[in-house]
Design an enzyme around this catalytic site. Structure first.
Site, PDB file in Angstrom:
ATOM      1  N   HIS A 136      74.180  17.363 -28.015  1.00  0.00           N
ATOM      2  CA  HIS A 136      72.710  16.915 -28.953  1.00  0.00           C
ATOM      3  C   HIS A 136      72.109  15.888 -27.939  1.00  0.00           C
ATOM      4  O   HIS A 136      72.813  15.294 -26.951  1.00  0.00           O
ATOM      5  CB  HIS A 136      73.543  16.427 -30.057  1.00  0.00           C
ATOM      6  CG  HIS A 136      72.383  15.855 -31.065  1.00  0.00           C
ATOM      7  ND1 HIS A 136      71.545  14.660 -30.962  1.00  0.00           N
ATOM      8  CD2 HIS A 136      71.977  16.411 -32.283  1.00  0.00           C
ATOM      9  CE1 HIS A 136      70.887  14.644 -31.978  1.00  0.00           C
ATOM     10  NE2 HIS A 136      71.006  15.720 -32.898  1.00  0.00           N
ATOM     11  N   ASP A 213      81.782  13.277 -29.075  1.00  0.00           N
ATOM     12  CA  ASP A 213      80.880  13.086 -30.126  1.00  0.00           C
ATOM     13  C   ASP A 213      81.433  13.926 -31.275  1.00  0.00           C
ATOM     14  O   ASP A 213      81.489  15.236 -31.247  1.00  0.00           O
ATOM     15  CB  ASP A 213      79.614  13.588 -29.300  1.00  0.00           C
ATOM     16  CG  ASP A 213      78.587  13.938 -30.480  1.00  0.00           C
ATOM     17  OD1 ASP A 213      78.875  13.854 -31.886  1.00  0.00           O
ATOM     18  OD2 ASP A 213      77.243  14.079 -30.258  1.00  0.00           O
ATOM     19  N   GLN A 216      79.856  16.568 -35.807  1.00  0.00           N
ATOM     20  CA  GLN A 216      79.869  17.866 -36.456  1.00  0.00           C
ATOM     21  C   GLN A 216      81.386  18.183 -36.521  1.00  0.00           C
ATOM     22  O   GLN A 216      81.670  19.165 -37.362  1.00  0.00           O
ATOM     23  CB  GLN A 216      79.347  19.001 -35.730  1.00  0.00           C
ATOM     24  CG  GLN A 216      77.917  18.926 -35.476  1.00  0.00           C
ATOM     25  CD  GLN A 216      77.101  18.937 -36.723  1.00  0.00           C
ATOM     26  OE1 GLN A 216      77.591  19.424 -38.130  1.00  0.00           O
ATOM     27  NE2 GLN A 216      75.863  18.581 -36.822  1.00  0.00           N
ATOM     28  N   LYS A 239      77.237  13.111 -42.380  1.00  0.00           N
ATOM     29  CA  LYS A 239      77.603  14.451 -42.156  1.00  0.00           C
ATOM     30  C   LYS A 239      78.906  14.770 -42.820  1.00  0.00           C
ATOM     31  O   LYS A 239      79.377  15.909 -42.641  1.00  0.00           O
ATOM     32  CB  LYS A 239      77.646  14.658 -40.656  1.00  0.00           C
ATOM     33  CG  LYS A 239      76.120  14.712 -40.067  1.00  0.00           C
ATOM     34  CD  LYS A 239      76.236  15.084 -38.550  1.00  0.00           C
ATOM     35  CE  LYS A 239      75.138  14.742 -37.896  1.00  0.00           C
ATOM     36  NZ  LYS A 239      73.645  15.590 -38.045  1.00  0.00           N
ATOM     37  N   CYS A 377      67.636  19.477 -31.699  1.00  0.00           N
ATOM     38  CA  CYS A 377      68.062  18.374 -30.834  1.00  0.00           C
ATOM     39  C   CYS A 377      68.968  19.093 -29.563  1.00  0.00           C
ATOM     40  O   CYS A 377      69.526  18.046 -29.105  1.00  0.00           O
ATOM     41  CB  CYS A 377      68.451  17.172 -31.439  1.00  0.00           C
ATOM     42  SG  CYS A 377      67.352  16.614 -32.779  1.00  0.00           S
TER      43      CYS A 377
END
Ligand code: 7TS
Length: 419
Positions: A136, A213, A216, A239, A377
């Site tokens: 991202h 990261d 998600q 999220k 993104c």
């Protein structure tokens, strides 16, 4: 449709009832453009259960006060509630210590904290930082800024046609100059779940520090930062059924302690004089100023929601939705799925021959179906696949196969109309 009947999710997962789950999400029960809302934009942000919304209301109705400083009852209540969320996060990701959990405003903020504090202090000219082609922008741009400032080199692990990282290339890239590896656990554009444990071990063999990261991943996968052995782990509350404006940076104590503060101000100090300021201990050293107290307090209810449903139930249900969607979407004439990794979270990106992704999004919206279109993104990734963007449907625990049937029906109509 063979074994992918609309009821298979329930049958395969006896104690899971998607209709009961849906009842907990007020926003789902509305009409959009005269159709029942079908919300398939969960990778952008998930919807919130009533418990989260009520907790926010309750906080401002009963407990609102600034934290850590006051001795009055409301300040104590607000502090206790804020710190209860920190403890719940520690347990959710299995951090060793609660002090290793830093509250930020989101994944982007967490990554910027690492590049600004750790990066500026410990990455020098000629050092190498490795990211991947499926990052991202928030895990690209802060590293680019750091590398530019320091004269360090940013290297990028390539992806395969299916949307998996090319591990052999990664292995070749690693060397004694590699100081940092920053990788997405699960891709927001492709859904790919990366083999992060192996990648972390390989990085550590070279003495590099690793950030995952987890934007998600955290809502969908079991996260155990000690088992993963990542050095940093970043994610956003919004999220994973929590409010916007709250994020987490997990970091190993050893690293957090040697990092300088990211921002200066109140809360992050022990003692201030004009001659010398001493900094607070972790995690407060990185939490300058009044944080987003109300939303952090409400975030606890999102974590409790996940624990009540169970990560296993969530994973099974979402995997069924993903498999069902892949099979059903591939029957739409001219549709091509972008991202067919063997291991995926419940994200399906696709393009349709002769139809602009933006038009797909608009025409589905007219049918009450919310998907996302564009580059998500991840512009460099789109460039690699030589596309401008995709249409992306991303599923959560409250979605159903019947909703996927409506998506497919909608797409079939769009294709017919455009012919
Ligand atoms: N990393 C990944 C993998 C993401 O998917 C996102 C947001 C971020 C970082 C940034 O998170 P934030 O909470 O700080 O904004 N992804 C998306 C998306 O896919 N559509 O909208 C936002």
């Amino acid at each position: 449709m063979s074994h992918f009947s609309p009821h298979s999710a329930v049958a395969a997962n006896a104690d899971f009832d998607v209709q009961e789950i849906r009842k907990q999400f007020p926003v789902l029960h509305q009409q959009v453009n005269n159709r029942p809302l079908i919300y398939f934009d969960n990778a952008a942000t998930s919807q919130k259960p009533a418990a989260v919304i009520e907790a926010l209301h309750h906080y401002y109705t009963h407990d609102n006060a600034n934290i850590h400083r006051g001795i009055h009852t409301l300040a104590e209540r607000a502090t206790a509630a804020f710190e209860a969320t920190r403890l719940a996060v520690k347990e959710l990701i299995n951090a060793r210590e609660v002090e290793e959990v830093i509250f930020t405003t989101g994944t982007t903020d967490s990554i910027n904290l690492v590049t600004s504090s750790y990066g500026r202090s410990f990455i020098q000219q000629g050092d190498e930082v490795i990211i991947s082609a499926m990052e991202h922008h928030s895990n690209i741009v802060p590293w680019q800024m750091l590398c530019e400032e320091k004269g360090a080199i940013l290297r990028v692990i390539p992806v395969t046609e299916e949307g998996e990282l090319q591990l052999e290339e990664y292995k070749k890239m690693l060397n004694e100059r590699t100081k940092f590896v920053s990788i997405v656990y699960a891709s927001n554009s492709l859904g790919t779940i990366n083999p992060v444990e192996e990648m972390i071990d390989l990085a550590h063999e070279q003495g590099a520090v690793v950030l995952l990261d987890g934007a998600q991943a955290t809502a969908h996968l079991d996260i155990d930062v000690q088992q993963l052995n990542c050095d940093f782990y970043a994610f956003s509350a919004h999220k994973m059924f929590g409010p916007t404006g709250v994020g987490v940076l997990y970091g190993k104590r050893r690293l957090l302690e040697k990092m300088p503060p990211y921002r200066g101000g109140g809360e992050m100090i022990k003692n201030v004089s004009f001659e010398k300021t001493t900094y607070n201990d972790i995690p407060y050293k990185f939490e300058a100023g009044t944080p987003n107290i109300g939303d952090t307090v409400a975030f606890l209810k999102a974590i409790e929601f996940i624990q009540q449903v169970g990560k296993k139930n969530i994973a099974v249900h979402e995997h069924q939705l993903l498999t069902y969607a892949h099979e059903a979407l591939e029957k739409v004439p001219g549709l091509k799925i972008i991202g067919k990794a063997k291991k995926k979270v419940s994200v399906v990106s696709f393009i349709i021959e002769g139809v602009f992704h933006f038009d797909i999004g608009q025409m589905l919206d007219a049918r009450g179906i919310a998907i996302r279109t564009g580059h998500h993104c991840t512009q460099p990734l789109m460039d690699i696949y030589q596309i401008e963007g995709t249409a992306r449907a991303s599923f959560s625990v409250y979605n159903t196969t019947a909703e996927i049937d409506s998506l497919v029906e909608g797409l079939q109509r769009i294709v017919k109309m455009m012919k």
